[in-house]
Design a protein around this motif. Structure first.
Motif, PDB file in Angstrom:
ATOM      1  N   ASP A 154       0.817  -1.210   0.407  1.00  0.00           N
ATOM      2  CA  ASP A 154      -0.185  -0.021   0.425  1.00  0.00           C
ATOM      3  C   ASP A 154       0.994   1.344   0.552  1.00  0.00           C
ATOM      4  O   ASP A 154       0.715   2.357  -0.664  1.00  0.00           O
ATOM      5  CB  ASP A 154      -0.592   0.189   1.266  1.00  0.00           C
ATOM      6  N   SER A 155       1.560   1.056   0.899  1.00  0.00           N
ATOM      7  CA  SER A 155       2.593   2.777   1.057  1.00  0.00           C
ATOM      8  C   SER A 155       3.696   2.315   0.288  1.00  0.00           C
ATOM      9  O   SER A 155       3.533   3.959  -0.882  1.00  0.00           O
ATOM     10  CB  SER A 155       3.604   2.495   2.369  1.00  0.00           C
ATOM     11  N   LEU A 156       3.994   1.538  -0.946  1.00  0.00           N
ATOM     12  CA  LEU A 156       4.979   1.304  -1.805  1.00  0.00           C
ATOM     13  C   LEU A 156       4.068   2.467  -2.965  1.00  0.00           C
ATOM     14  O   LEU A 156       4.717   2.956  -3.785  1.00  0.00           O
ATOM     15  CB  LEU A 156       5.348   0.347  -2.650  1.00  0.00           C
ATOM     16  N   GLU A 157       2.476   2.332  -3.128  1.00  0.00           N
ATOM     17  CA  GLU A 157       1.928   2.415  -4.522  1.00  0.00           C
ATOM     18  C   GLU A 157       1.428   4.176  -4.025  1.00  0.00           C
ATOM     19  O   GLU A 157       1.666   4.774  -4.558  1.00  0.00           O
ATOM     20  CB  GLU A 157       0.889   2.198  -4.882  1.00  0.00           C
ATOM     21  N   PHE A 158       0.761   4.428  -2.445  1.00  0.00           N
ATOM     22  CA  PHE A 158       0.903   5.608  -2.449  1.00  0.00           C
ATOM     23  C   PHE A 158       1.786   6.895  -2.047  1.00  0.00           C
ATOM     24  O   PHE A 158       1.722   8.252  -2.663  1.00  0.00           O
ATOM     25  CB  PHE A 158      -0.804   5.758  -1.286  1.00  0.00           C
ATOM     26  N   VAL A 159       3.379   6.541  -1.538  1.00  0.00           N
ATOM     27  CA  VAL A 159       4.390   6.804  -2.005  1.00  0.00           C
ATOM     28  C   VAL A 159       4.444   7.307  -3.276  1.00  0.00           C
ATOM     29  O   VAL A 159       4.692   8.490  -3.542  1.00  0.00           O
ATOM     30  CB  VAL A 159       5.338   6.329  -1.220  1.00  0.00           C
ATOM     31  N   ASN A 160       4.312   6.495  -3.961  1.00  0.00           N
ATOM     32  CA  ASN A 160       4.812   6.854  -5.426  1.00  0.00           C
ATOM     33  C   ASN A 160       3.963   7.376  -6.118  1.00  0.00           C
ATOM     34  O   ASN A 160       4.369   8.736  -7.191  1.00  0.00           O
ATOM     35  CB  ASN A 160       5.621   5.461  -6.379  1.00  0.00           C
ATOM     36  N   TYR A 161       2.509   7.290  -5.561  1.00  0.00           N
ATOM     37  CA  TYR A 161       1.459   8.939  -6.459  1.00  0.00           C
ATOM     38  C   TYR A 161       1.897   9.474  -6.195  1.00  0.00           C
ATOM     39  O   TYR A 161       1.636  11.017  -6.740  1.00  0.00           O
ATOM     40  CB  TYR A 161       0.115   7.495  -5.827  1.00  0.00           C
ATOM     41  N   ALA A 162       2.131   9.900  -4.687  1.00  0.00           N
ATOM     42  CA  ALA A 162       3.067  10.850  -4.274  1.00  0.00           C
ATOM     43  C   ALA A 162       3.947  12.234  -5.070  1.00  0.00           C
ATOM     44  O   ALA A 162       3.542  13.435  -5.162  1.00  0.00           O
ATOM     45  CB  ALA A 162       2.400  11.314  -2.400  1.00  0.00           C
ATOM     46  N   ARG A 163       4.760  11.017  -4.851  1.00  0.00           N
ATOM     47  CA  ARG A 163       5.581  11.510  -5.820  1.00  0.00           C
ATOM     48  C   ARG A 163       5.490  12.312  -6.730  1.00  0.00           C
ATOM     49  O   ARG A 163       6.010  13.482  -6.866  1.00  0.00           O
ATOM     50  CB  ARG A 163       7.048  10.945  -5.332  1.00  0.00           C
ATOM     51  N   ASN A 164       4.788  11.629  -8.108  1.00  0.00           N
ATOM     52  CA  ASN A 164       4.437  11.899  -9.198  1.00  0.00           C
ATOM     53  C   ASN A 164       3.279  13.038  -8.644  1.00  0.00           C
ATOM     54  O   ASN A 164       3.677  13.963  -9.823  1.00  0.00           O
ATOM     55  CB  ASN A 164       3.781  11.303  -9.761  1.00  0.00           C
ATOM     56  N   LYS A 165       2.580  13.305  -7.754  1.00  0.00           N
ATOM     57  CA  LYS A 165       1.920  14.548  -8.115  1.00  0.00           C
ATOM     58  C   LYS A 165       2.406  16.265  -7.032  1.00  0.00           C
ATOM     59  O   LYS A 165       2.090  17.173  -7.308  1.00  0.00           O
ATOM     60  CB  LYS A 165       0.579  14.288  -7.318  1.00  0.00           C
ATOM     61  N   GLY A 166       4.123  15.837  -7.141  1.00  0.00           N
ATOM     62  CA  GLY A 166       4.953  16.171  -6.064  1.00  0.00           C
ATOM     63  C   GLY A 166       4.283  17.070  -4.800  1.00  0.00           C
ATOM     64  O   GLY A 166       4.351  18.306  -4.309  1.00  0.00           O
ATOM     65  N   VAL A 167       3.420  15.749  -4.225  1.00  0.00           N
ATOM     66  CA  VAL A 167       2.676  16.205  -2.263  1.00  0.00           C
ATOM     67  C   VAL A 167       3.898  15.174  -1.387  1.00  0.00           C
ATOM     68  O   VAL A 167       4.581  14.144  -1.912  1.00  0.00           O
ATOM     69  CB  VAL A 167       1.868  15.478  -2.638  1.00  0.00           C
ATOM     70  N   THR A 168       4.255  16.290  -0.492  1.00  0.00           N
ATOM     71  CA  THR A 168       5.193  15.621   0.167  1.00  0.00           C
ATOM     72  C   THR A 168       4.207  14.274   1.232  1.00  0.00           C
ATOM     73  O   THR A 168       3.126  15.133   2.132  1.00  0.00           O
ATOM     74  CB  THR A 168       5.837  16.425   1.494  1.00  0.00           C
ATOM     75  N   ILE A 169       4.395  13.556   2.051  1.00  0.00           N
ATOM     76  CA  ILE A 169       4.174  12.311   2.569  1.00  0.00           C
ATOM     77  C   ILE A 169       5.380  12.332   3.537  1.00  0.00           C
ATOM     78  O   ILE A 169       6.624  12.092   3.411  1.00  0.00           O
ATOM     79  CB  ILE A 169       3.966  11.623   1.526  1.00  0.00           C
ATOM     80  N   ILE A 170       5.372  12.073   4.855  1.00  0.00           N
ATOM     81  CA  ILE A 170       5.797  12.386   6.160  1.00  0.00           C
ATOM     82  C   ILE A 170       4.663  10.928   6.500  1.00  0.00           C
ATOM     83  O   ILE A 170       4.174  10.637   7.432  1.00  0.00           O
ATOM     84  CB  ILE A 170       6.195  13.320   7.032  1.00  0.00           C
ATOM     85  N   GLY A 171       5.893   9.713   6.921  1.00  0.00           N
ATOM     86  CA  GLY A 171       5.093   8.321   7.352  1.00  0.00           C
ATOM     87  C   GLY A 171       5.029   7.721   6.318  1.00  0.00           C
ATOM     88  O   GLY A 171       5.667   7.616   5.090  1.00  0.00           O
ATOM     89  N   PRO A 172       4.322   6.833   6.443  1.00  0.00           N
ATOM     90  CA  PRO A 172       3.449   5.794   7.702  1.00  0.00           C
ATOM     91  C   PRO A 172       4.487   5.408   8.623  1.00  0.00           C
ATOM     92  O   PRO A 172       5.377   5.849   8.807  1.00  0.00           O
ATOM     93  CB  PRO A 172       2.686   4.626   7.297  1.00  0.00           C
ATOM     94  N   ASN A 173       3.412   5.153   9.764  1.00  0.00           N
ATOM     95  CA  ASN A 173       4.342   5.023  11.747  1.00  0.00           C
ATOM     96  C   ASN A 173       5.175   6.156  11.740  1.00  0.00           C
ATOM     97  O   ASN A 173       6.010   5.419  12.089  1.00  0.00           O
ATOM     98  CB  ASN A 173       5.189   3.709  11.241  1.00  0.00           C
TER      99      ASN A 173
END
Lengths: 377, 292
Positions: free
Chosen positions: B105-124
């Protein structure tokens, strides 16, 4: 979470990856029947979740059903690397022309799935990575797009395959990638993936580990980790992160990083930590109570160190759980508590009323616990 | 300035009415964080400490267009869905607190976010705090103080321990970032250090690492190759950790002979980064490296 070879093999079969003929057997008679049915030399493989079973006598060749029977009589019920063998996989022994490696894993830094292939299968890949890294082919796969057939084909030709073998490899590669995703694996591999004399491929071994965090989506594979000690199993059942080390000072804390650091600091002052026990953030009275009880089940403890830095964890909850567990345990060893943070005053009051000593620096407390453990005898 | 969060951070809380979500919504409000709205499907119309709750992120954002950041407390099985909801609603920063998120799950949403230029911190992760300005996380605010030391860490409570040591030594913090203890995280140690390098308020850096992965080794390599603009010191947890055992965090495991504390310490020291053996040595090392 590791799953058994036979379970991984079942997944390979479900996805039409060629595997040798074989049967899962739970007693020696079944093994004899399986070998007779296969009617060729067979390999008897102990189904235990531990690496290095081959060298430890868990994989044996038999040229006849009777030989298979006698191997099974010795193997089933025996203990290999500390684990009792309750079932074996009996498979046709295939003499390959060549052995390959194919696997998928997760690359943390690149945030991608990595395809790994090698022309040198049947050996320990970690060893190969050190001795002949040029023989390992790696390609990162974009998890948003998935594996393209061309990427599998490139891998096949890069490790020197041609014609039929390359076609088979491409197809198997795509199927293992599908399995990798369908079961939330963090590793899926075949080592060795054998090339037969006619150029066709067959997966002689299959190994899959599932992401612990995704087990809720794959309940059918859930099993207890056989390599855990009985106490570690009990702790896991109580939702505590617990690892036994080989020392004599019990360690309990809140938060994985803090507990690891606590162990390091105790060792720095000459102590030998007995365990890692993280009771997690936001601990309740109940979870503290269970953590202390489990930690104190370790018989050789010379002292106990409880290190709490309360953030979401409340010090009064910790103090209450601690007092309850200690009363029941009739503790005979010295205990040192370091407690600071949320509701520190209330927590300390509870400890004082029950005659428990506390400190507010982790390092002073670590030094004190080491002294208390070794100065009495 | 600080990094990631400041007084202009306008916060949405996803999973705001759960046990952790509600208590941390209140704690963030108390700290002075600008919490604008919360989301829990089916709870629209209620409130947590005066913060209005909506059924969807879309509703919350249309009522409160100033929202630019989200903090997520949604449990692991539904976590990815919550992250995508935030990603598709125009958030610039997402802090994902939730533990035990499946790595696929994180593998996918982290890559999706990076493509969108959004910063994710985490999970955990424990989140991000710029002391005095904004706390977008679950850390105890009183342990931190305003100042010029930037902290990046893979752990929660160990960050609090070291922040506390710094605060007692009179060394306040610009921003403290807990990147998360999972194998896959939105932004890793190296990327946070790069952000700190561009922040005028941050004068020195503390890297809190632990066993598993190669974030610390990659940081060391980067320093050897291109240097680092600010004094930097480190602490690595897990010197005593046995190989093959997961030490609490999903990502804290020495596997295939790599990811040991010893290897990380060696790599950092070879790049000129002093590594403290005890947390109490960190203030001394910072003062020393700032004088150089």
């Amino acid at each position: 979470m590791k799953i058994h070879e036979w379970q991984a093999r079942e997944l390979f079969e479900k996805y039409n990856i060629p595997v040798p003929r074989g049967y899962l057997c739970r007693n020696a008679d079944e093994v004899r029947k399986a070998a007779a049915d296969i009617a060729k030399p067979v390999v008897v493989k102990a189904q235990i979740l531990v690496a290095g079973r081959g060298k430890a006598g868990g994989v044996k060749h038999a040229s006849s059903p009777d030989e298979a029977l006698s191997i099974a009589q010795d193997m089933i019920g025996a203990t290999i690397k500390g684990i009792k063998v309750t079932s074996v996989l009996v498979v046709e022994a295939i003499k390959p022309e060549k052995e390959l490696y194919i696997g998928f894993t997760i690359d943390r830094a690149m945030r991608a799935v990595t395809l790994i292939a090698s022309s040198e299968g049947g050996v320990d890949l970690e060893v190969l990575a050190k001795t002949e890294p040029e023989k390992i082919y790696r390609k990162n796969i974009d998890p948003m797009v998935g594996l393209h057939p061309y990427e599998a084909r490139e891998a096949a030709y890069s490790i020197g395959l041609s014609d039929k073998s390359a076609n088979d490899f491409t197809s198997i590669c795509l199927k293992i990638f599908e399995i990798f995703n369908s079961v939330d694996a963090d590793l899926a591999e075949s080592n060795p993936l054998a090339v037969r004399f006619d150029g066709s491929l067959v997966a002689l071994d299959s190994r899959i580990t599932l992401d612990d965090n995704a087990v809720f989506r794959h309940r059918e594979y859930y099993q207890v980790d056989e390599e855990l000690s009985p106490l570690e199993m009990e702790a896991h059942a109580a939702d505590l992160a617990f690892v036994q080390l080989d020392g004599d000072i019990g360690i309990i804390g809140n938060g994985a990083g803090l507990v690891m650091a606590t162990i390091d600091v105790v060792a720095h002052f000459g102590g030998k930590p007995a365990n890692f026990l993280d009771m997690g953030g936001g601990s309740s009275v109940e979870s503290v109570y269970r953590a202390v009880k489990i930690c104190l089940e370790q018989k050789s403890l010379k002292a106990l160190f409880v290190n709490i830095l309360g953030g979401i964890t409340k010090c009064d909850d910790v103090a209450n759980g601690l007092v309850r567990a200690l009363k029941e345990s009739q503790l005979k060893i010295p205990i040192t508590v370091r407690m600071v943070g949320t509701n520190e005053e209330e927590g300390r009051k509870i400890l004082s009323e029950n005659g428990i000593w506390y400190l507010d620096s982790m390092e002073t407390a670590a030094e004190a616990v080491v002294k208390s453990a070794y100065s009495r005898n | 300035m600080t990094i990631l969060v400041d007084k202009s951070t306008k916060v949405l809380v996803q999973g705001a009415t759960g046990r952790e979500g509600s208590s941390h919504t209140l704690a963030m409000l108390k700290y002075g964080t600008n919490v604008v709205a919360g989301v829990t499907p089916g709870k629209s119309g209620s409130n947590i400490g005066g913060v209005p709750i909506y059924n969807t992120v879309k509703q919350a954002v249309s009522e409160h267009p100033e929202i630019n950041s989200s903090i997520i407390f949604v449990p692991a099985p539904y976590n990815a869905d919550a992250v995508y909801e935030a990603l598709d609603s125009g958030m610039k920063l997402i802090v994902d607190i939730t533990e035990h998120v499946p790595v696929h799950d994180s593998l996918e949403f982290v890559n999706y976010a990076r493509n969108k230029g959004v910063t994710i911190i985490g999970p955990n992760c424990p989140g991000v705090i710029s002391p005095g300005d904004c706390k977008l996380g679950i850390m105890p605010g009183q342990i931190f103080s305003k100042g010029n030391v930037g902290i990046v860490s893979r752990s929660g409570t160990l960050t609090y321990e070291i922040a506390w040591v710094l605060t007692k030594a009179g060394l306040g913090q610009s921003t403290a970032v807990g990147v998360g203890g999972d194998p896959i995280v939105g932004r890793d140690t190296v990327e946070i250090i790069e952000m700190f390098e561009g922040d005028p308020e941050t004068k020195a850096l503390v890297v809190i690492g632990e066993i598993g992965g190669d974030a610390e080794e990659r940081l060391a390599l980067r320093i050897r190759q291109v240097g680092v603009k600010k004094p930097i010191v480190s602490f690595i947890a897990g010197r005593q950790a046995p190989p093959g055992k997961r030490m609490g965090h999903a990502g804290a495991i020495i596997s295939m002979g790599s990811g040991s504390a010893g290897g990380k310490i060696k790599a950092l020291e070879a790049s000129g980064v002093p590594v403290a053996e005890l947390p109490s040595q960190i203030p001394v090392l910072i003062s020393k490296s700032m004088r150089q």
